[in-house]
Design a protein around this motif. Structure first.
Motif, PDB file in Angstrom:
ATOM      1  N   TYR A   1      19.622  48.147  97.251  1.00 55.53           N
ATOM      2  CA  TYR A   1      19.733  48.142  95.580  1.00 55.53           C
ATOM      3  C   TYR A   1      20.092  49.866  95.372  1.00 55.53           C
ATOM      4  O   TYR A   1      21.065  50.373  94.640  1.00 55.53           O
ATOM      5  CB  TYR A   1      18.912  47.698  94.826  1.00 55.53           C
ATOM      6  N   LEU A   2      18.998  50.714  95.782  1.00 58.31           N
ATOM      7  CA  LEU A   2      19.196  52.015  95.679  1.00 58.31           C
ATOM      8  C   LEU A   2      20.440  52.482  96.565  1.00 58.31           C
ATOM      9  O   LEU A   2      20.963  53.518  96.084  1.00 58.31           O
ATOM     10  CB  LEU A   2      18.018  52.558  96.083  1.00 58.31           C
TER      11      LEU A   2
ATOM     12  N   HIS B   1      18.005  58.507 103.564  1.00 65.32           N
ATOM     13  CA  HIS B   1      16.868  58.871 103.368  1.00 65.32           C
ATOM     14  C   HIS B   1      16.305  59.110 101.721  1.00 65.32           C
ATOM     15  O   HIS B   1      15.261  58.811 101.574  1.00 65.32           O
ATOM     16  CB  HIS B   1      16.587  60.408 103.761  1.00 65.32           C
ATOM     17  N   GLU B   2      17.169  59.180 100.863  1.00 65.39           N
ATOM     18  CA  GLU B   2      16.891  59.160  99.585  1.00 65.39           C
ATOM     19  C   GLU B   2      16.289  57.757  99.092  1.00 65.39           C
ATOM     20  O   GLU B   2      15.564  57.694  98.248  1.00 65.39           O
ATOM     21  CB  GLU B   2      18.215  59.613  98.592  1.00 65.39           C
ATOM     22  N   ALA B   3      17.143  56.818  99.480  1.00 66.94           N
ATOM     23  CA  ALA B   3      16.933  55.453  99.179  1.00 66.94           C
ATOM     24  C   ALA B   3      15.270  55.281  99.735  1.00 66.94           C
ATOM     25  O   ALA B   3      14.712  54.660  99.136  1.00 66.94           O
ATOM     26  CB  ALA B   3      17.863  54.518  99.910  1.00 66.94           C
ATOM     27  N   GLU B   4      15.215  55.599 100.979  1.00 67.16           N
ATOM     28  CA  GLU B   4      13.713  55.585 101.486  1.00 67.16           C
ATOM     29  C   GLU B   4      12.728  56.059 100.710  1.00 67.16           C
ATOM     30  O   GLU B   4      11.704  55.480 100.240  1.00 67.16           O
ATOM     31  CB  GLU B   4      13.686  56.033 102.929  1.00 67.16           C
ATOM     32  N   ASP B   5      13.048  57.081 100.270  1.00 70.10           N
ATOM     33  CA  ASP B   5      12.029  57.891  99.408  1.00 70.10           C
ATOM     34  C   ASP B   5      11.748  57.237  98.024  1.00 70.10           C
ATOM     35  O   ASP B   5      10.711  57.049  97.529  1.00 70.10           O
ATOM     36  CB  ASP B   5      12.279  59.344  99.035  1.00 70.10           C
ATOM     37  N   LEU B   6      12.755  56.802  97.426  1.00 72.85           N
ATOM     38  CA  LEU B   6      12.831  56.171  96.114  1.00 72.85           C
ATOM     39  C   LEU B   6      12.182  54.715  96.127  1.00 72.85           C
ATOM     40  O   LEU B   6      11.442  54.529  95.506  1.00 72.85           O
ATOM     41  CB  LEU B   6      14.051  56.255  95.145  1.00 72.85           C
ATOM     42  N   THR B   7      12.362  53.998  97.203  1.00 72.65           N
ATOM     43  CA  THR B   7      11.692  52.721  97.517  1.00 72.65           C
ATOM     44  C   THR B   7      10.252  52.855  97.451  1.00 72.65           C
ATOM     45  O   THR B   7       9.632  52.275  96.979  1.00 72.65           O
ATOM     46  CB  THR B   7      12.274  52.362  98.733  1.00 72.65           C
TER      47      THR B   7
ATOM     48  N   LEU C   1      11.103  44.945  90.044  1.00 69.36           N
ATOM     49  CA  LEU C   1      11.160  46.461  91.068  1.00 69.36           C
ATOM     50  C   LEU C   1      12.288  47.042  90.903  1.00 69.36           C
ATOM     51  O   LEU C   1      12.544  48.280  90.803  1.00 69.36           O
ATOM     52  CB  LEU C   1      11.071  45.749  92.350  1.00 69.36           C
ATOM     53  N   ARG C   2      13.614  46.408  90.775  1.00 66.19           N
ATOM     54  CA  ARG C   2      14.830  46.931  90.576  1.00 66.19           C
ATOM     55  C   ARG C   2      14.926  47.802  89.283  1.00 66.19           C
ATOM     56  O   ARG C   2      15.506  49.143  89.366  1.00 66.19           O
ATOM     57  CB  ARG C   2      15.864  45.709  90.691  1.00 66.19           C
ATOM     58  N   ARG C   3      14.208  47.345  88.263  1.00 62.49           N
ATOM     59  CA  ARG C   3      14.331  47.930  87.021  1.00 62.49           C
ATOM     60  C   ARG C   3      13.569  49.366  87.152  1.00 62.49           C
ATOM     61  O   ARG C   3      14.042  50.378  86.790  1.00 62.49           O
ATOM     62  CB  ARG C   3      13.729  47.369  85.799  1.00 62.49           C
ATOM     63  N   VAL C   4      12.449  49.343  87.811  1.00 60.56           N
ATOM     64  CA  VAL C   4      11.622  50.255  88.115  1.00 60.56           C
ATOM     65  C   VAL C   4      12.306  51.391  88.909  1.00 60.56           C
ATOM     66  O   VAL C   4      12.622  52.752  88.627  1.00 60.56           O
ATOM     67  CB  VAL C   4      10.275  50.189  88.835  1.00 60.56           C
ATOM     68  N   ALA C   5      13.167  50.738  90.012  1.00 61.06           N
ATOM     69  CA  ALA C   5      13.809  51.635  91.131  1.00 61.06           C
ATOM     70  C   ALA C   5      14.929  52.523  90.323  1.00 61.06           C
ATOM     71  O   ALA C   5      15.377  53.545  90.372  1.00 61.06           O
ATOM     72  CB  ALA C   5      14.499  50.670  91.937  1.00 61.06           C
ATOM     73  N   HIS C   6      15.740  51.757  89.182  1.00 57.41           N
ATOM     74  CA  HIS C   6      16.816  52.100  88.578  1.00 57.41           C
ATOM     75  C   HIS C   6      16.350  53.299  87.577  1.00 57.41           C
ATOM     76  O   HIS C   6      16.909  54.474  87.705  1.00 57.41           O
ATOM     77  CB  HIS C   6      17.192  50.644  87.559  1.00 57.41           C
TER      78      HIS C   6
ATOM     79  N   ASP D   1      30.798  47.368  99.650  1.00 55.01           N
ATOM     80  CA  ASP D   1      30.762  48.357 100.520  1.00 55.01           C
ATOM     81  C   ASP D   1      29.621  48.662 101.507  1.00 55.01           C
ATOM     82  O   ASP D   1      29.522  48.760 102.739  1.00 55.01           O
ATOM     83  CB  ASP D   1      31.195  49.755  99.864  1.00 55.01           C
ATOM     84  N   LEU D   2      28.358  48.405 100.999  1.00 56.05           N
ATOM     85  CA  LEU D   2      27.209  48.562 101.365  1.00 56.05           C
ATOM     86  C   LEU D   2      26.862  47.509 102.666  1.00 56.05           C
ATOM     87  O   LEU D   2      26.757  47.877 103.557  1.00 56.05           O
ATOM     88  CB  LEU D   2      26.011  48.562 100.349  1.00 56.05           C
ATOM     89  N   PHE D   3      27.135  46.214 101.996  1.00 54.72           N
ATOM     90  CA  PHE D   3      26.862  45.258 103.053  1.00 54.72           C
ATOM     91  C   PHE D   3      27.867  45.226 103.990  1.00 54.72           C
ATOM     92  O   PHE D   3      27.451  44.999 105.389  1.00 54.72           O
ATOM     93  CB  PHE D   3      27.047  43.636 102.513  1.00 54.72           C
TER      94      PHE D   3
END
Lengths: 189, 740
Positions: A26-27, A35-41, A65-70, B10-12
């Motif tokens: 999602y991120l 790497h940004e997605a990993e950190d934010l996850t 969880l998606r809302r928090v990630a958002h 695109d991601l998938f």
């Protein structure tokens, strides 16, 4: 209230294992680098685990969880001076709900693999050049010996065909129509 | 047709077509969660491995910035001390002013010098050993003339400076202020040093290698007895072999090298291996390459020369150092070259001199960085803090820094107009109060070229070149009369501090912790753990003609180096690394485990990714190495040239280890060790055994064999993939990255 221990009604390891892939994807789709997605996850789960939390139901939890990630993503963009296009994000949420379902995208990926094989070899080659070899549209056009506009149309058509194929497959399969419950599970809020 | 981006598709598609898989972050997130919820009073940077031995994972013990904490702490103390001193000095000044006004008047009339002269002469009142003003025969306004009557250092070219250097500092009588005479060519002491340095057979060490090693063992054992500590048992021969390859060559041994060593008869096999690595031609280039890069880290830091706009040509510097390590040039000669280098850093320039890359980035306006770095590296003393105030915990005063700084003020570093490089040049220095360009003798400072500095109370002081042992050189700033950097180099290379600082640093490289922590902060405030051993080794090193390879041999063949890293269960006292960077109580009763340095990890992974067994082909490309290492080090940009490293168990290091490009190459089925194993005719158990030897230099344990057997049975039809997974897991294990 500052960080309180989580209630024993759920297993943190299981929660992370179940939802980490979905949140990471999602991120990524929001525009984060890997790497940004990993950190934010990581930040997402740490944030959620800081407060009392009850894992009622996976679909609703995934949405929460998606809302928090958002929200963390928006903070991240603000801190780094990136432009945030809210409309696109809302549109993206809608698309996410439409395509990804509640399995973090595993089914979509499987369907995509099947549907991809049904494309013409030329369309497959164009998409491979774009997404695997990271070629620009102009480079793809040169390799395929067509115009740049032709390359664009070829890829757009291929993606439309993929979407149509996946839609057909999802309709024939047992639909999972549970609507994500975005009401929060955080007992504090 | 819509041309809107379709991020989800695109991601998938990207995941599907580039065969990417989302990372498994479970362990990382859980660890971070536990860290957040755990009590905060845990020792920093400490990991625990299965056998219960706690291991410090500091990235590099030799890195000066590792002790930033200590420096910051010192600064805080210094600030408090500064406030206290200010208050005290104000009160005392008032009382003194009222009570002994006459004395103050006398002081002013004696200190104030007309024209451009400094408000007060530098430091004679601070130097308890020598006060020329108390000598009625000497004119305080003309120190050059008066000092001519002082005792000069008479350098006899026939006598080796090494020989004159045999007295240990602790047994020396405090040296009175001495002065080195100048001449129109190179100073005599410089000539003598160069003559000795270039003439290697002049080494005067009487003891054999065996005797020196025995002496090390005896003095280390004496400390064990004093502390009533039993040393750990000896390391296994595989452990010893692995650590020796890591420490001497910067990489783990190949399976062939390991088997060759273990299959030898026990007698003198350690000596055989050390001699082979240090002397055999097959290893010369690899040894030199590793130590060239290692010493470049010492001189300019790991990040030095990594940036595009850096004046340092790191590749040239590493090659220059490597060539000296290959030839085993006496270290004092290298030091001399580094300190006196002039010319361009650009390889294609006519006056190219790779040695200039040491000082080129440090000779800024006041050369303060050059001063502190030269002292750190060659004298083992940190003087940054006394640049602004007296030392908070010993009697070093502020003028000590500026007196050393004055040695560098004839030199500057400027960017070449016709090329991209930089150039170091020497020029006449008229002093900060004089006119550098003036030919008018009336405007020149008759007392020499001075340097000003401001004390905390605002008083401006003056300093002239004076070495840490109080040896003065002529104060003239004219190159035709005296070349200050050459004088400094000669003083350093004949000082007993150079061998001490070098021995301490090399000991720390091999044993994990030096005799002092940090190794470049020696002094009365930080006494060594084994003073006698340090002094003796320093003497032997100097007497051996600054022979680096012999020093390495002594240390690697010592008993302390050959001990197991696992402490006996009842030994709680001997874990100095747990308090790192304020480590103390080092008894070397076991081998202190630590994480591989970034260079060692790079070389090891590169080696297992290459298929050749020939050592020469193992050497990694220098540019590849710099690029890979560059991602972990960066300059802090402060006035102390501090560096920050992310090679300390950080996320970026973990990611690089898990799925970085180098790891990808190392675990590719078509590359290196794995390819050799897969394509071999060995049975599966033998293949696994080979992988263990290649990564960990040991055979798998029974428990590991059983677990692997289960994996292989479950995946009978994909043996290659199973081996690849096992290989990846071995390279990502704690044991692999540890030097133990």
């Amino acid at each position: 209230m500052a960080s309180q221990p989580t209630t024993p009604s759920f297993d943190a390891a299981k929660l992370i294992e179940t939802h980490q892939t979905g949140i990471w994807r999602y991120l990524r789709s929001l525009g984060c680098e890997g790497h940004e997605a990993e950190d934010l996850t990581q930040d997402t789960f740490l944030k959620v685990l800081q407060k009392p939390f009850e894992d009622y139901e996976p679909v609703a939890t995934a949405a929460y969880l998606r809302r928090v990630a958002h929200n963390l993503f928006i903070d991240f963009c603000r801190r780094h001076g990136r432009r945030i296009v809210t409309e696109e994000i809302e549109q993206l949420d809608a698309q996410w709900n439409q395509w990804v379902k509640d399995d973090s995208g595993t089914e979509l990926l499987e369907d995509l693999a099947v549907c991809f094989q049904k494309l013409t070899p030329r369309a497959q080659q164009a998409l491979r050049l774009r997404y695997d070899d990271k070629k620009t549209r102009l480079e793809i056009a040169e390799i395929l010996e067509i115009g740049e506009h032709g390359a664009k149309n070829l890829m757009q058509r291929a993606k439309q065909q993929l979407k149509a194929c996946i839609e057909r497959k999802q309709k024939t399969d047992t639909p999972n129509t549970v609507t994500p419950n975005s009401t929060t599970h955080n007992t504090e809020e | 047709m819509s041309d809107k981006p379709d991020p989800i598709f695109d991601l998938f598609l990207e995941e599907l077509l580039s065969e990417q898989t989302p990372p498994d972050l479970s362990a990382r997130i859980l660890a971070a969660h536990q860290q957040k919820t755990a009590p905060k009073a845990q020792p920093p940077k400490v990991a625990t491995i299965a056998n219960g031995v706690a291991i410090a994972v500091a990235a590099s013990n030799s890195d000066p910035c590792d002790s930033n904490t200590k420096v910051v702490s010192a600064r805080t103390k210094a600030r408090k001390a500064r406030r206290n001193r200010f208050a005290i000095s104000m009160s005392l000044s008032l009382v003194l002013f009222l009570a002994i006004g006459g004395l103050s008047y006398w002081g002013v009339t004696n200190f104030v010098i007309p024209g451009d002269q400094p408000i007060a002469d530098n430091d004679p009142q601070k130097d308890p050993q020598k006060d020329p003003q108390k000598d009625p025969q000497k004119d305080p306004q003309n120190p050059i003339e008066t000092n001519q009557d002082e005792q000069f250092v008479q350098v006899n070219p026939d006598v080796s400076p090494i020989e004159t250097n045999q007295v240990t500092p602790d047994t020396r009588v405090p040296k009175e202020t001495t002065q080195v005479s100048s001449n129109n060519t190179k100073p005599a002491v410089v000539q003598a040093t160069l003559a000795v340095a270039k003439n290697q057979p002049s080494a005067t060490l009487i003891q054999s290698d065996e005797q020196v090693i025995q002496e090390i063992n005896t003095l280390i054992a004496a400390a064990w007895n004093e502390s009533d500590i039993q040393p750990a048992k000896a390391a296994t021969e595989e452990e010893w072999c692995r650590r020796t390859y890591l420490r001497l060559l910067g990489r783990i041994p190949t399976v062939d090298e390991l088997k060759k060593y273990t299959s030898r008869r026990p007698k003198d096999k350690q000596t055989w291996l050390v001699d082979k690595i240090l002397s055999d031609k097959t290893y010369t280039e690899e040894f030199a390459s590793y130590w060239g890069a290692r010493w470049a880290n010492v001189l300019v830091g790991r990040a030095g020369g990594m940036q595009k706009d850096s004046p340092i040509d790191r590749e040239s510097l590493e090659q220059y150092l490597a060539s000296h390590f290959a030839k085993n040039t006496p270290y004092n000669y290298v030091v001399q070259e580094l300190l006196t280098a002039t010319g361009s850093t650009t390889p294609d320039a006519k006056d190219f001199n790779p040695a200039t890359n040491f000082l080129v980035s440090m000779l800024d306006d006041k050369a303060t960085l050059a001063t502190s770095k030269a002292c750190e590296v060659f004298l083992g003393q940190r003087l940054q803090c006394i640049q602004c105030h007296n030392h908070p915990s010993n009697d070093w005063q502020q003028n000590r820094f500026w007196q050393l700084n004055a040695f560098f003020r004839q030199s500057d570093s400027k960017k070449n107009l016709d090329s991209k490089g930089y150039r170091i040049a020497d020029h006449d220095f008229s002093g900060e109060g004089g006119d550098a360009n003036s030919t008018n003798s009336k405007r020149a400072n008759p007392n020499g070229a001075e340097v000003y500095f401001e004390e905390l109370n605002g008083r401006v002081q003056v300093a002239y070149p004076r070495f840490v042992d109080n040896t003065e050189i002529p104060r003239s700033g004219k190159l035709s009369e005296v070349n200050r950097r050459e004088q400094l180099a000669s003083l350093i290379t004949t000082s007993n501090l150079l061998p001490k600082a070098t021995v301490n640093r090399v000991w720390q490289h091999f044993l994990g912790i030096g005799f002092t922590v940090p190794v470049d902060d020696m002094g009365p405030h930080n006494p060594p753990s084994h003073p006698e051993l340090l002094n003796n080794l320093a003497d032997h090193f100097a007497a051996s003609g600054y022979d680096f390879k012999r020093l390495m041999k002594w240390i690697t063949l010592s008993k302390a180096y050959g001990l197991s890293s696992q402490a006996p269960a009842d030994q709680f006292a001997n874990h100095p690394e747990l308090n790192y960077p304020q480590a103390s109580g080092q008894l070397f009763a076991r081998y202190y485990s630590r994480q591989m340095e970034a260079e060692q990890l790079f070389h090891s992974l590169t080696m297992v990714a290459k298929s050749s067994n020939k050592p020469l082909n193992i050497i990694a490309d220098a540019r590849d190495r710099q690029q890979w290492l560059g991602q972990f080090a960066r300059k802090m940009g402060d006035d102390e040239a501090s560096e920050d490293t992310s090679f300390n168990g950080s996320i970026s290091q973990s990611l690089e280890m898990m799925n970085g490009q180098l790891m990808y190459k190392a675990t590719n089925k078509k590359n290196g060790v794995l390819q050799g194993v897969i394509s071999s005719k060995m049975n599966p158990a033998e293949k696994v055994d080979h992988l263990f030897l290649a990564a960990l230099s040991r055979h798998p344990s029974k428990k590991e064999k059983k677990a692997i057997q289960q994996i292989l049975q479950k995946r009978q039809h994909e043996l290659d993939l199973s081996l690849q997974d096992i290989w990846w897991a071995l390279l990502n294990s704690n044991e692999f990255i540890l030097d133990h």
